[in-house]
Scaffold this active site. Structure first.
Site, PDB file in Angstrom:
ATOM      1  N   ASP A 163       4.892  -5.385   3.596  1.00  0.00           N
ATOM      2  CA  ASP A 163       4.974  -6.315   4.714  1.00  0.00           C
ATOM      3  C   ASP A 163       6.052  -7.334   4.409  1.00  0.00           C
ATOM      4  O   ASP A 163       6.231  -7.742   3.259  1.00  0.00           O
ATOM      5  CB  ASP A 163       3.638  -7.032   4.922  1.00  0.00           C
ATOM      6  N   ASN A 190      -4.631   0.162   4.853  1.00  0.00           N
ATOM      7  CA  ASN A 190      -3.536  -0.548   5.497  1.00  0.00           C
ATOM      8  C   ASN A 190      -3.948  -1.683   6.422  1.00  0.00           C
ATOM      9  O   ASN A 190      -3.095  -2.259   7.071  1.00  0.00           O
ATOM     10  CB  ASN A 190      -2.633   0.441   6.237  1.00  0.00           C
ATOM     11  N   TRP A 213       0.858  -1.177   0.000  1.00  0.00           N
ATOM     12  CA  TRP A 213       0.000   0.000   0.000  1.00  0.00           C
ATOM     13  C   TRP A 213       0.893   1.224   0.000  1.00  0.00           C
ATOM     14  O   TRP A 213       2.071   1.143   0.316  1.00  0.00           O
ATOM     15  CB  TRP A 213      -0.991  -0.008   1.155  1.00  0.00           C
TER      16      TRP A 213
END
Length: 179
Positions: A125, A153, A106
Site C-alpha cells: 500500500d 488483504n 501481503w
C-alpha cells in the site's frame, strides 16, 4: 438426582482454589490460548480449488487476463485489494509522488498466462495522501482468513508508517513461485 455430581464438582473446585493461585490459573489459560493461535494457522487446508481457478478458471485464468495494468483483470492483481497505483499517478511498482510504500505487505501467487508460470507478487500500500478513489479492485483469489496476516488483504497495511492514510496499492513481482 445429580446431587452427588454437584458435591463432587464443589469439592474439586474448592481443592483447586486452595492449591492454585489466580495468577497461575490465568497464566495457564493464557498459554493455552497463545499456543492455540500458533497451531491453528498450520492446520491443513485444501488449495486445489484455488489452483484450478488460476489455471484456466473464470476469474484469474488465461481467458480473463489482460495486458492493461489499469484493469483489475491484469494477471498481477490476483490478490489485490485497493485502488491501483497505475491509475493514481504511480505505476505497477512505484508509489505516486507524495506517498510512501508501506513497511509491511501481503503476498499473492499469481499465474502469468503469457509464459504459463506462477509468480510471487508483493502488494504494498502507498501511504500518506487521502484515498485515490480510482480503479478500485478487490480480488480475493487464494486469500486466507485473518489469522494468517501475510496472506490476508483486508488490513490497513499503512498502520506501521508515519501516516496511516491509505492511497493506492502496487503489485511487484518478487520471484518465481515453486510448486
Amino acid at each position: 438426582m445429580f446431587n452427588w455430581f454437584d458435591k463432587l464438582a464443589e469439592r474439586q473446585s474448592r481443592r483447586l482454589a486452595q492449591t492454585v493461585s489466580r495468577r497461575h490459573a490465568l497464566t495457564t489459560i493464557s498459554r493455552a490460548l497463545v499456543g492455540a493461535a500458533f497451531i491453528l494457522p498450520v492446520l491443513p487446508f485444501d488449495r486445489s480449488e484455488a489452483k484450478a481457478a488460476t489455471h484456466g478458471g473464470a476469474k484469474g485464468g488465461a481467458n480473463a487476463a489482460t495486458e492493461d495494468p489499469t484493469a483489475c483483470e491484469y494477471w498481477r492483481y490476483c490478490a489485490i485489494d485497493g485502488f491501483l497505483c497505475s491509475c493514481c499517478g504511480g505505476s505497477l511498482t512505484q508509489c505516486p509522488p507524495g506517498t510512501n510504500a508501506s513497511k509491511v505487505s501481503w503476498v499473492g501467487t499469481c499465474h502469468n498466462p503469457k509464459d504459463g508460470k506462477d509468480y510471487l507478487v508483493s502488494y504494498n500500500d502507498c501511504c500518506g495522501k487521502t484515498s485515490c478513489g480510482k480503479c478500485m479492485c478487490n480480488t480475493n483469489l487464494r486469500e486466507r482468513p485473518g489469522y494468517n496476516l501475510g496472506l490476508h488483504n483486508d488490513i490497513n497495511w499503512c498502520m506501521s508508517n508515519d501516516s496511516s492514510m491509505f492511497h493506492c496499492t502496487t503489485a511487484s513481482v518478487v520471484g518465481l513461485a515453486e510448486d
